[in-house]
Design a protein around this motif. Sequence first.
Motif, PDB file in Angstrom:
ATOM      1  N   VAL A  92       0.841  -1.199   0.000  1.00 36.48           N
ATOM      2  CA  VAL A  92       0.000   0.000   0.000  1.00 36.48           C
ATOM      3  C   VAL A  92       0.875   1.248   0.000  1.00 36.48           C
ATOM      4  O   VAL A  92       1.859   1.324   0.737  1.00 36.48           O
ATOM      5  N   LEU A  93       0.490   2.225  -0.825  1.00 38.98           N
ATOM      6  CA  LEU A  93       1.081   3.554  -0.789  1.00 38.98           C
ATOM      7  C   LEU A  93       0.030   4.467  -0.176  1.00 38.98           C
ATOM      8  O   LEU A  93      -1.054   4.630  -0.723  1.00 38.98           O
ATOM      9  N   LEU A  94       0.344   5.048   0.976  1.00 38.88           N
ATOM     10  CA  LEU A  94      -0.616   5.833   1.748  1.00 38.88           C
ATOM     11  C   LEU A  94      -0.193   7.292   1.803  1.00 38.88           C
ATOM     12  O   LEU A  94       0.958   7.606   2.104  1.00 38.88           O
ATOM     13  N   MET A 143      -5.769  12.624  11.909  1.00 37.58           N
ATOM     14  CA  MET A 143      -6.347  11.422  12.520  1.00 37.58           C
ATOM     15  C   MET A 143      -6.762  10.368  11.504  1.00 37.58           C
ATOM     16  O   MET A 143      -6.578   9.173  11.736  1.00 37.58           O
ATOM     17  N   ASP A 144      -7.337  10.782  10.383  1.00 37.91           N
ATOM     18  CA  ASP A 144      -7.837   9.813   9.407  1.00 37.91           C
ATOM     19  C   ASP A 144      -6.717   8.974   8.804  1.00 37.91           C
ATOM     20  O   ASP A 144      -6.800   7.742   8.760  1.00 37.91           O
ATOM     21  N   SER A 145      -5.664   9.633   8.331  1.00 39.59           N
ATOM     22  CA  SER A 145      -4.590   8.875   7.685  1.00 39.59           C
ATOM     23  C   SER A 145      -3.805   8.049   8.693  1.00 39.59           C
ATOM     24  O   SER A 145      -3.327   6.952   8.373  1.00 39.59           O
ATOM     25  N   VAL A 146      -3.673   8.531   9.924  1.00 37.82           N
ATOM     26  CA  VAL A 146      -2.969   7.760  10.952  1.00 37.82           C
ATOM     27  C   VAL A 146      -3.778   6.516  11.326  1.00 37.82           C
ATOM     28  O   VAL A 146      -3.224   5.426  11.493  1.00 37.82           O
ATOM     29  N   LEU A 197      -3.372   4.049   8.551  1.00 34.55           N
ATOM     30  CA  LEU A 197      -2.041   3.436   8.624  1.00 34.55           C
ATOM     31  C   LEU A 197      -2.008   2.333   9.666  1.00 34.55           C
ATOM     32  O   LEU A 197      -1.541   1.223   9.394  1.00 34.55           O
ATOM     33  N   SER A 198      -2.514   2.600  10.845  1.00 35.78           N
ATOM     34  CA  SER A 198      -2.472   1.584  11.905  1.00 35.78           C
ATOM     35  C   SER A 198      -3.331   0.373  11.543  1.00 35.78           C
ATOM     36  O   SER A 198      -2.951  -0.761  11.841  1.00 35.78           O
ATOM     37  N   MET A 199      -4.465   0.591  10.892  1.00 34.11           N
ATOM     38  CA  MET A 199      -5.319  -0.533  10.474  1.00 34.11           C
ATOM     39  C   MET A 199      -4.625  -1.388   9.417  1.00 34.11           C
ATOM     40  O   MET A 199      -4.660  -2.621   9.479  1.00 34.11           O
ATOM     41  N   LEU A 200      -3.998  -0.735   8.443  1.00 33.57           N
ATOM     42  CA  LEU A 200      -3.301  -1.472   7.386  1.00 33.57           C
ATOM     43  C   LEU A 200      -2.160  -2.307   7.956  1.00 33.57           C
ATOM     44  O   LEU A 200      -1.968  -3.472   7.572  1.00 33.57           O
ATOM     45  N   LEU A 201      -1.408  -1.720   8.863  1.00 32.55           N
ATOM     46  CA  LEU A 201      -0.299  -2.460   9.479  1.00 32.55           C
ATOM     47  C   LEU A 201      -0.813  -3.627  10.320  1.00 32.55           C
ATOM     48  O   LEU A 201      -0.214  -4.704  10.321  1.00 32.55           O
ATOM     49  N   ALA A 202      -1.927  -3.410  11.015  1.00 36.61           N
ATOM     50  CA  ALA A 202      -2.511  -4.492  11.817  1.00 36.61           C
ATOM     51  C   ALA A 202      -2.968  -5.647  10.937  1.00 36.61           C
ATOM     52  O   ALA A 202      -2.969  -6.802  11.371  1.00 36.61           O
ATOM     53  N   GLU A 203      -3.351  -5.334   9.694  1.00 38.78           N
ATOM     54  CA  GLU A 203      -3.763  -6.369   8.736  1.00 38.78           C
ATOM     55  C   GLU A 203      -2.577  -7.044   8.072  1.00 38.78           C
ATOM     56  O   GLU A 203      -2.737  -7.951   7.261  1.00 38.78           O
ATOM     57  N   SER A 227       2.199  -4.193   3.793  1.00 34.36           N
ATOM     58  CA  SER A 227       3.476  -3.496   3.667  1.00 34.36           C
ATOM     59  C   SER A 227       3.139  -2.081   3.204  1.00 34.36           C
ATOM     60  O   SER A 227       2.617  -1.896   2.102  1.00 34.36           O
ATOM     61  N   VAL A 228       3.427  -1.084   4.033  1.00 36.00           N
ATOM     62  CA  VAL A 228       2.978   0.287   3.763  1.00 36.00           C
ATOM     63  C   VAL A 228       4.168   1.215   3.562  1.00 36.00           C
ATOM     64  O   VAL A 228       5.121   1.193   4.335  1.00 36.00           O
ATOM     65  N   GLU A 229       4.096   2.025   2.517  1.00 41.95           N
ATOM     66  CA  GLU A 229       5.004   3.145   2.308  1.00 41.95           C
ATOM     67  C   GLU A 229       4.139   4.394   2.267  1.00 41.95           C
ATOM     68  O   GLU A 229       3.024   4.372   1.753  1.00 41.95           O
ATOM     69  N   CYS A 230       4.648   5.495   2.810  1.00 43.10           N
ATOM     70  CA  CYS A 230       3.852   6.719   2.925  1.00 43.10           C
ATOM     71  C   CYS A 230       4.468   7.870   2.136  1.00 43.10           C
ATOM     72  O   CYS A 230       5.673   7.945   1.962  1.00 43.10           O
ATOM     73  N   VAL A 231       3.582   8.740   1.668  1.00 47.30           N
ATOM     74  CA  VAL A 231       3.987  10.006   1.068  1.00 47.30           C
ATOM     75  C   VAL A 231       3.279  11.119   1.820  1.00 47.30           C
ATOM     76  O   VAL A 231       2.203  10.920   2.391  1.00 47.30           O
TER      77      VAL A 231
END
Length: 88
Positions: free
Chosen positions: A4-6, A12-15, A18-24, A27-31
């Motif tokens: 995922v590219l986030l 609050m929304d993007s954080v 992010l935490s939900m995606l990581l809990a699932e 693999s997350v990269e952020c911009v």
Amino acid sequence: MKKVLLSLSGGMDSVTLLSMLLAEGASVECVNFAYGSKHGLWENVAAVEIASYYKVPLTRIDLAPLFTEIRSDLLYSGGRLPEGHYVS
């Protein structure tokens, strides 16, 4: 594994996402985008701290030069932010 590219604003929304995606197990990269917003400094600092906390890569993209001709009170190019309460 889901990749995922986030867009991580630092809010609050993007954080939360992010935490939900990581809990699932994703693999997350952020911009993070800088665009001349008056509140952007705080958001960018928060995004850096959050990415560091979650140990995810963060790339900052500076879009501010694209917004130099746009006038908005929300941007440095505009006037003062309105104060007070809004009545609906």
